[in-house]
Design an enzyme around this catalytic site. Sequence first.
Site, mmCIF file in Angstrom:
data_model
loop_
_atom_site.group_PDB
_atom_site.id
_atom_site.type_symbol
_atom_site.label_atom_id
_atom_site.label_comp_id
_atom_site.label_asym_id
_atom_site.label_seq_id
_atom_site.Cartn_x
_atom_site.Cartn_y
_atom_site.Cartn_z
ATOM 1 N N ASP A 191 0.846 -1.194 0.000
ATOM 2 C CA ASP A 191 0.000 0.000 0.000
ATOM 3 C C ASP A 191 0.881 1.243 0.000
ATOM 4 O O ASP A 191 0.639 2.199 0.734
ATOM 5 C CB ASP A 191 -0.929 -0.032 1.224
ATOM 6 C CG ASP A 191 -2.069 0.976 1.119
ATOM 7 O OD1 ASP A 191 -2.263 1.558 0.030
ATOM 8 O OD2 ASP A 191 -2.755 1.200 2.134
ATOM 9 N N ARG A 238 0.148 9.037 0.500
ATOM 10 C CA ARG A 238 -0.601 9.180 1.757
ATOM 11 C C ARG A 238 -0.007 8.331 2.874
ATOM 12 O O ARG A 238 -0.267 8.574 4.052
ATOM 13 C CB ARG A 238 -2.078 8.794 1.548
ATOM 14 C CG ARG A 238 -2.275 7.353 1.180
ATOM 15 C CD ARG A 238 -3.705 6.936 0.936
ATOM 16 N NE ARG A 238 -3.701 5.590 0.360
ATOM 17 C CZ ARG A 238 -3.494 5.315 -0.925
ATOM 18 N NH1 ARG A 238 -3.369 6.311 -1.790
ATOM 19 N NH2 ARG A 238 -3.417 4.083 -1.369
ATOM 20 N N ASN A 239 0.787 7.336 2.536
ATOM 21 C CA ASN A 239 1.421 6.493 3.537
ATOM 22 C C ASN A 239 2.901 6.800 3.729
ATOM 23 O O ASN A 239 3.676 5.948 4.163
ATOM 24 C CB ASN A 239 1.212 5.011 3.209
ATOM 25 C CG ASN A 239 -0.196 4.560 3.554
ATOM 26 O OD1 ASN A 239 -0.822 5.129 4.456
ATOM 27 N ND2 ASN A 239 -0.707 3.581 2.832
ATOM 28 N N ASP A 253 2.721 2.495 7.688
ATOM 29 C CA ASP A 253 1.734 1.477 7.333
ATOM 30 C C ASP A 253 2.336 0.259 6.665
ATOM 31 O O ASP A 253 1.650 -0.465 5.952
ATOM 32 C CB ASP A 253 0.659 2.051 6.385
ATOM 33 C CG ASP A 253 -0.330 2.931 7.135
ATOM 34 O OD1 ASP A 253 -0.245 2.987 8.367
ATOM 35 O OD2 ASP A 253 -1.181 3.539 6.480
HETATM 36 P P1 ADP Z 1 -4.428 4.260 8.347
HETATM 37 O O1 ADP Z 1 -3.420 3.919 7.324
HETATM 38 O O2 ADP Z 1 -4.668 3.211 9.355
HETATM 39 O O3 ADP Z 1 -5.687 4.751 7.719
HETATM 40 P P2 ADP Z 1 -2.538 6.253 9.023
HETATM 41 O O4 ADP Z 1 -1.476 5.598 9.797
HETATM 42 O O5 ADP Z 1 -2.238 6.483 7.584
HETATM 43 O O6 ADP Z 1 -3.879 5.472 9.195
HETATM 44 O O7 ADP Z 1 -2.900 7.621 9.733
HETATM 45 C C1 ADP Z 1 -3.912 8.495 9.292
HETATM 46 C C2 ADP Z 1 -3.457 9.942 9.379
HETATM 47 O O8 ADP Z 1 -3.004 10.261 10.708
HETATM 48 C C3 ADP Z 1 -2.261 10.221 8.478
HETATM 49 O O9 ADP Z 1 -2.635 10.599 7.196
HETATM 50 C C4 ADP Z 1 -1.568 11.359 9.210
HETATM 51 O O10 ADP Z 1 -2.155 12.588 8.873
HETATM 52 C C5 ADP Z 1 -1.846 11.052 10.661
HETATM 53 N N1 ADP Z 1 -0.721 10.287 11.250
HETATM 54 C C6 ADP Z 1 -0.591 8.954 11.324
HETATM 55 N N2 ADP Z 1 0.557 8.596 11.917
HETATM 56 C C7 ADP Z 1 1.187 9.741 12.219
HETATM 57 C C8 ADP Z 1 2.450 10.061 12.846
HETATM 58 N N3 ADP Z 1 3.282 9.103 13.247
HETATM 59 N N4 ADP Z 1 2.782 11.352 12.999
HETATM 60 C C9 ADP Z 1 1.933 12.321 12.558
HETATM 61 N N5 ADP Z 1 0.753 12.111 11.970
HETATM 62 C C10 ADP Z 1 0.372 10.839 11.800
HETATM 63 MG MG MG Z 2 -2.453 5.084 5.891
#
Ligand code: ADP
Ligand code: MG
Length: 464
Positions: free
Chosen positions: A329, A333-334, A347
């Site tokens: 993935d 965005r990741n 992720d």
């Molecule tokens: P998922 O993939 O489970 O949907 P994410 O890990 O991509 O969730 O997190 C969603 C959002 O939260 C990210 O787009 C980011 O904006 C924020 N985020 C996630 N992890 C972090 C981090 N370690 N530091 C800052 N922001 C984060």
């Molecule tokens: Mg994500």
Amino acid sequence: MSHTTVRGPFAPDTEVVASYAFSGTSPEDLPFSKLERLTIVRATNDANWVKARNRDGMEGMIPTSYVTESRKEVKLNTMASKPPTVINFKFPHVLNYSRLFHSEATHRRREDGLFLVRESTNFPGDYTLCVCFERKVEHYRVIYKDNKLTIDEEEFFDHLTKLVEHYEQDADGLCTQLKRSVPKQGRREYSVDPEKAFKAAGWSINRQELKLLDSIGKGEFGDVLLGEWQGQKVAVKRLKDSSRAAQGILEEASLMTSLKHNNLVNLLGLVFEDSCILLVTEFMSKGSLVDYLRSRGRFHVSKRDQINFACDTCSGMAYLESQKVVHRDLAARNVLISEEGVAKVCDFGLAHEMNLKLDGGKFPIKWTAPEALRHSKFSNKSDMWSFGILLWEIYSFGRVPYPRIPLADVMKHVEKGYRMEAPDLCPPEVYQLMKDSWNENCNRRPTFHEAYKRLSQLRQSTLA
Ligand code: ADP
Ligand code: MG
């Protein structure tokens, strides 16, 4: 000067992790990057130096003060992290992935011919037959065609039971004949209590030491919060309940305990509460790469920033490639950006079927290689395809890929050979890399290791 042997603080075979980067000062030294994992080989006459080995097998001297004894990795599930390469000559649609038979208990009992049939994740309506052979799991897609079921399009069956009976009689092209079926489990079972496993390996964080602040994002599993722990800002993923999501997050976390790299979002630990689990990672203050590009745009994101993001991401992916971990993935965005502007891949533990469902509406079609979409053939090479799309995102300042093509038509166009054009002002070297990563033949795509070499060359010649 004394010449007696002073025992260093680390015993041979101890795993250590680098607190700082070390570039080495003599040819005998072993350079390493921050967070890199090394294994102690032996002590030396000087307590400040030990001989160590890196993951590529190179040995050399390292300063003991630069490293700390690493916490152990937590293994809940040995299959998700290292997919075995299964080459099957007869059935091109054999899935390359072994994510079933998850539990350690099953892992130990993975005898030849143990099998189960489950609904196909990527082809809703189809089934997948999973068969254990030589401690690996092979997945065969069962195709529904003209009211009949078939694996090889030679033998056709009216029901699954008939199909199973047939392959119980004779392997007939499968890796082995079917012997014993595993009842389908609603939930995964771990032979070890995950909470105990994480605690024992030193990854448990005391809830009292963690302060929770604002919400900073929404994730698949629940909100992402800003937190404070040991005087530093941290990101905290909170789970809404302890059901499927918790299992997913624990698998993500257990994979994260085994991976350390400066271009991967680093796991700090977990908090176990009565009804929820908190996953604590380093805080990436500048948010996701795609938001970063979109909000700043071409006037504030320089060529230098772009090539740095590309190199950082590629370096994190090259590490995953070296660890035989497939991301599945990879997309802007990741990728998250730190306070210092370093891009890190996140992720990467989410290589689970629950996150990648074609019918879930969440499947990243525009980022996924054709063979992965079609045959679930995910690999480091399908990640490379996604990396090409990510490069396109970087150089188009966060546009959605294939801007003029409706989602439903993307796969069709791509399979006919359509590829995106270069974004405006994209360096030709980068566009060439994109095109190479979008080679229909996955074997012709570059490795992340090669791509990194190409990108860092370009970085050297890119002015601000
Ligand atoms: P998922 O993939 O489970 O949907 P994410 O890990 O991509 O969730 O997190 C969603 C959002 O939260 C990210 O787009 C980011 O904006 C924020 N985020 C996630 N992890 C972090 C981090 N370690 N530091 C800052 N922001 C984060
Ligand atoms: Mg994500």
